[in-house]
Design a protein around this motif. Structure first.
Motif, PDB file in Angstrom:
ATOM      1  N   THR A 145     -11.427   8.548  -2.165  1.00  0.00           N
ATOM      2  CA  THR A 145     -10.567   7.838  -3.113  1.00  0.00           C
ATOM      3  C   THR A 145     -11.064   7.990  -4.543  1.00  0.00           C
ATOM      4  N   HIS A 165       1.422   5.035   0.582  1.00  0.00           N
ATOM      5  CA  HIS A 165       1.190   4.858   2.013  1.00  0.00           C
ATOM      6  C   HIS A 165       1.289   6.172   2.777  1.00  0.00           C
ATOM      7  N   VAL A 168      -3.410  10.315   2.844  1.00  0.00           N
ATOM      8  CA  VAL A 168      -4.567  10.169   3.723  1.00  0.00           C
ATOM      9  C   VAL A 168      -5.735  10.855   3.025  1.00  0.00           C
ATOM     10  N   ASP A 172     -10.572   7.545   4.458  1.00  0.00           N
ATOM     11  CA  ASP A 172      -9.625   6.713   5.191  1.00  0.00           C
ATOM     12  C   ASP A 172     -10.274   6.236   6.497  1.00  0.00           C
ATOM     13  N   LYS A 173     -10.318   4.923   6.684  1.00  0.00           N
ATOM     14  CA  LYS A 173     -10.997   4.342   7.849  1.00  0.00           C
ATOM     15  C   LYS A 173     -10.301   4.685   9.163  1.00  0.00           C
ATOM     16  N   ARG A 174      -9.075   5.164   9.084  1.00  0.00           N
ATOM     17  CA  ARG A 174      -8.366   5.525  10.303  1.00  0.00           C
ATOM     18  C   ARG A 174      -8.836   6.862  10.875  1.00  0.00           C
ATOM     19  N   THR A 193       2.043   8.514   9.117  1.00  0.00           N
ATOM     20  CA  THR A 193       2.396   7.700   7.945  1.00  0.00           C
ATOM     21  C   THR A 193       3.854   7.929   7.541  1.00  0.00           C
TER      22      THR A 193
END
Length: 320
Positions: A145, A165, A168, A172-174, A193
């Motif tokens: 980021t 949104h 990515v 990204d914690k996902r 997404t």
């Protein structure tokens, strides 16, 4: 094998950023070489740089330090590198064809807007009697980021085409640790997404309806393993480094992820991936993409549509 020719039209484009949208690869090399020179080391060769491209920071750093053998702690190196990047990244610029490509794809949202009679623009058959569809886009980059913010600081309007949104990023914690490119997770998440934010009643987009834009070899493999079509647009020096092995790269068969199930990979000459020297004059027709004329930007509904999307986006973020 004979290349496949019966692909469905592309409904989503998923973009890498570094070296594909922005000219940051040479900036990365500059920053690294300044540190290598400081410690009397040789400059970074493309044989090593090619292995670093597209990977998450921790994995790329491990590969780099194994090669460089710098006489400093990794934390000290990282501090020096970060300082240099903060200095040079703001000078990044879009690569040839990028601004037009993103603008054209963004304009396809006009197909989903209804006219004053309530008829969807894409259902009017303006092009050969066929219904036209919006091409959704998402960003899938290994940049964190903070790095993304610095690199795009002068290009916020250009990158606004990527709804927040549908971005990515590398932190990204996902994306679980160790699951970055060349594994397919980041592109599968980018597609999710999009599908999670489609209008009610819109059919979910499948992987083969996606077109991944990549410059790195690990990134091409990630796109292929996700079951998506791929555009490979590498740095000229990377292309030179792998001269003669282009068919393997386009098939995702360079072994960047080690020993994997071969059924996850492509086949040589299967038609799922293409090489382009740059993104100028992109052949939309080849991928079933129809771009509305530039004058539709003057349609008042386009501006209102953008406002509606932002309000919907804010609402989804607030309830997430």
């Amino acid at each position: 094998m004979a290349p496949r020719t019966d692909f469905p039209p592309i409904r989503a484009c998923l973009f890498d950023m570094d070296g594909l949208l922005l000219d940051t690869e040479d900036l990365y090399t500059l920053c690294i070489n300044l540190i290598l020179e400081k410690y009397g080391k040789s400059t970074l060769p493309w044989s090593i740089k090619a292995r670093l491209q597209g990977r998450p920071g921790p994995e790329a750093n491990a590969l780099f330090h194994e090669w460089a053998q710098l006489p400093v702690e990794e934390s000290d190196y990282h501090a020096q590198l970060t300082a240099l990047q903060q200095q040079h990244f703001p000078t990044a610029k879009p690569l040839p064809g990028v601004e037009k490509l993103l603008g054209d794809l963004g304009r396809t949202r006009w197909w989903d807007i209804n006219d004053q009679e309530g008829v969807r623009n894409g259902d009017k058959g303006e092009s050969g009697g066929k219904k036209q569809q919006r091409v959704h886009i998402a960003l899938a980059t290994s940049s964190t980021t903070s790095n993304f913010t610095v690199k795009t600081s002068k290009w916020t309007e250009l990158f606004s085409v990527f709804e927040s949104h549908r971005r990515v990023l590398g932190d990204d914690k996902r994306i679980l640790p160790g699951r970055g490119k060349p594994l397919p997770d980041i592109y599968l998440l980018a597609l999710k997404t999009i599908n999670d934010s489609l209008e009610a009643g819109e059919k979910p987009i499948t992987p083969e309806e996606c077109l991944v834009f990549e410059d790195s070899v690990p990134g091409v493999e990630a796109g292929r393993r996700a079951g998506m079509r791929v555009v490979w647009c590498p740095h000229p020096m990377l292309k030179k480094e792998y001269e003669g092995r282009e068919p393997e790269i386009l098939a995702g068969r360079m072994g960047e992820a080690g020993n994997v199930d071969v059924h996850q990979l492509g086949e040589i000459g299967d038609g799922w991936a293409d090489y382009y020297a740059d993104l100028t004059n992109f052949p939309y027709d080849k991928y079933g993409i129809v771009v509305p004329p530039a004058e539709v930007e003057l349609d008042a509904a386009m501006k209102e549509n953008t406002k509606d999307e932002l309000r919907t986006q804010d609402a989804k973020i607030a309830t997430a």
